[in-house]
Design a protein around this motif. Structure first.
Motif, PDB file in Angstrom:
ATOM      1  N   PRO A  43       0.823  -1.204   0.000  1.00  0.00           N
ATOM      2  CA  PRO A  43       0.000   0.000   0.000  1.00  0.00           C
ATOM      3  C   PRO A  43       0.859   1.256   0.000  1.00  0.00           C
ATOM      4  N   LEU A  44       0.208   2.399  -0.220  1.00  0.00           N
ATOM      5  CA  LEU A  44       0.903   3.681  -0.262  1.00  0.00           C
ATOM      6  C   LEU A  44       0.448   4.553   0.904  1.00  0.00           C
ATOM      7  N   LEU A  45       1.422   5.223   1.530  1.00  0.00           N
ATOM      8  CA  LEU A  45       1.147   6.132   2.640  1.00  0.00           C
ATOM      9  C   LEU A  45       1.829   7.459   2.356  1.00  0.00           C
ATOM     10  N   VAL A  46       1.175   8.549   2.737  1.00  0.00           N
ATOM     11  CA  VAL A  46       1.752   9.884   2.602  1.00  0.00           C
ATOM     12  C   VAL A  46       1.708  10.552   3.965  1.00  0.00           C
ATOM     13  N   VAL A  47       2.854  11.041   4.421  1.00  0.00           N
ATOM     14  CA  VAL A  47       2.894  11.779   5.682  1.00  0.00           C
ATOM     15  C   VAL A  47       2.760  13.263   5.360  1.00  0.00           C
ATOM     16  N   GLY A  57      -5.381   7.715  -3.759  1.00  0.00           N
ATOM     17  CA  GLY A  57      -4.567   6.516  -3.939  1.00  0.00           C
ATOM     18  C   GLY A  57      -3.622   6.205  -2.808  1.00  0.00           C
ATOM     19  N   ALA A  58      -3.697   6.965  -1.702  1.00  0.00           N
ATOM     20  CA  ALA A  58      -2.774   6.724  -0.593  1.00  0.00           C
ATOM     21  C   ALA A  58      -3.473   6.992   0.732  1.00  0.00           C
ATOM     22  N   LEU A  59      -3.030   6.291   1.749  1.00  0.00           N
ATOM     23  CA  LEU A  59      -3.473   6.552   3.109  1.00  0.00           C
ATOM     24  C   LEU A  59      -2.741   7.792   3.607  1.00  0.00           C
TER      25      LEU A  59
END
Length: 190
Positions: A43-47, A57-59
């Motif tokens: 999965p994709l995560l963005v801080v 498209g990202a958490l």
């Protein structure tokens, strides 16, 4: 392999959050997510921190301590990675010339057994960085103030696979208006 995009800073030298800067009609945060996805991360995560925005498209991971520097964003990202992920690839939103192919090369290194890897440009380690789960706690404890995985990469260089990416990407980052103008020109002045 999970993909983690660090995009929390305010862009103090640039005068606005880098995540929201557009290059060729695309926000840097969206470009970074697309690069990780096309490179094979999920999965994709963005801080995020300074910018409060949605990212398709990202958490989205909120870092309430973003003002303390990149270290807190690395820690916030590691805390949010799903338990099913065995490895994490970390990229920076302000490096829009990192390509899906550079990400893919690190993914391939992982598939071939690398448990820590870093993209290199003319022999110099930069981003993205790949970390197997067994290294997360060490990176977590070393990520302080405005440094992320760099102390780990130096202290444990004997464990790190270097992956040449000079021919497919560039670590050029956008910190100032001059940097933005230079990178925009590389994109044909869009």
């Amino acid at each position: 392999m999970a993909g983690l995009l660090l995009a929390a800073g305010s862009g103090s030298r640039l005068g606005r959050p880098k995540a929201l800067v557009e290059l060729a009609g695309e926000r840097l945060v969206d470009r970074g997510v697309r690069t990780l996805s096309e490179g094979g991360c999920s999965p994709l995560l963005v801080v995020l921190g300074a910018a409060d925005t949605s990212v398709t498209g990202a958490l989205t991971v909120r870092n309430p301590d973003w003002e303390t520097g990149m270290g807190s964003s690395v820690r916030a990202g590691i805390d949010a990675v799903p338990g099913t992920a065995d490895a994490l690839l970390i990229a920076l939103a302000d490096q829009p010339l990192v390509t899906p192919e550079a990400v893919r090369r690190l993914v391939v290194a992982y598939e071939q057994g690398a448990r820590a890897a870093v993209a290199t440009y003319h022999g110099n380690p930069r981003n993205p960085v790949l970390l197997g789960r067994e290294h997360w706690s060490t990176v977590y404890s070393m990520a302080q103030r405005d440094v992320g995985a760099r102390p780990f990469l130096r202290a444990y260089s004997h464990l790190v696979t270097t992956v040449a990416c000079d021919d497919v990407a560039s670590p050029e980052d956008i910190d100032t208006q001059e940097d933005l103008a230079r990178v925009t020109e590389m994109f044909g002045g869009v």
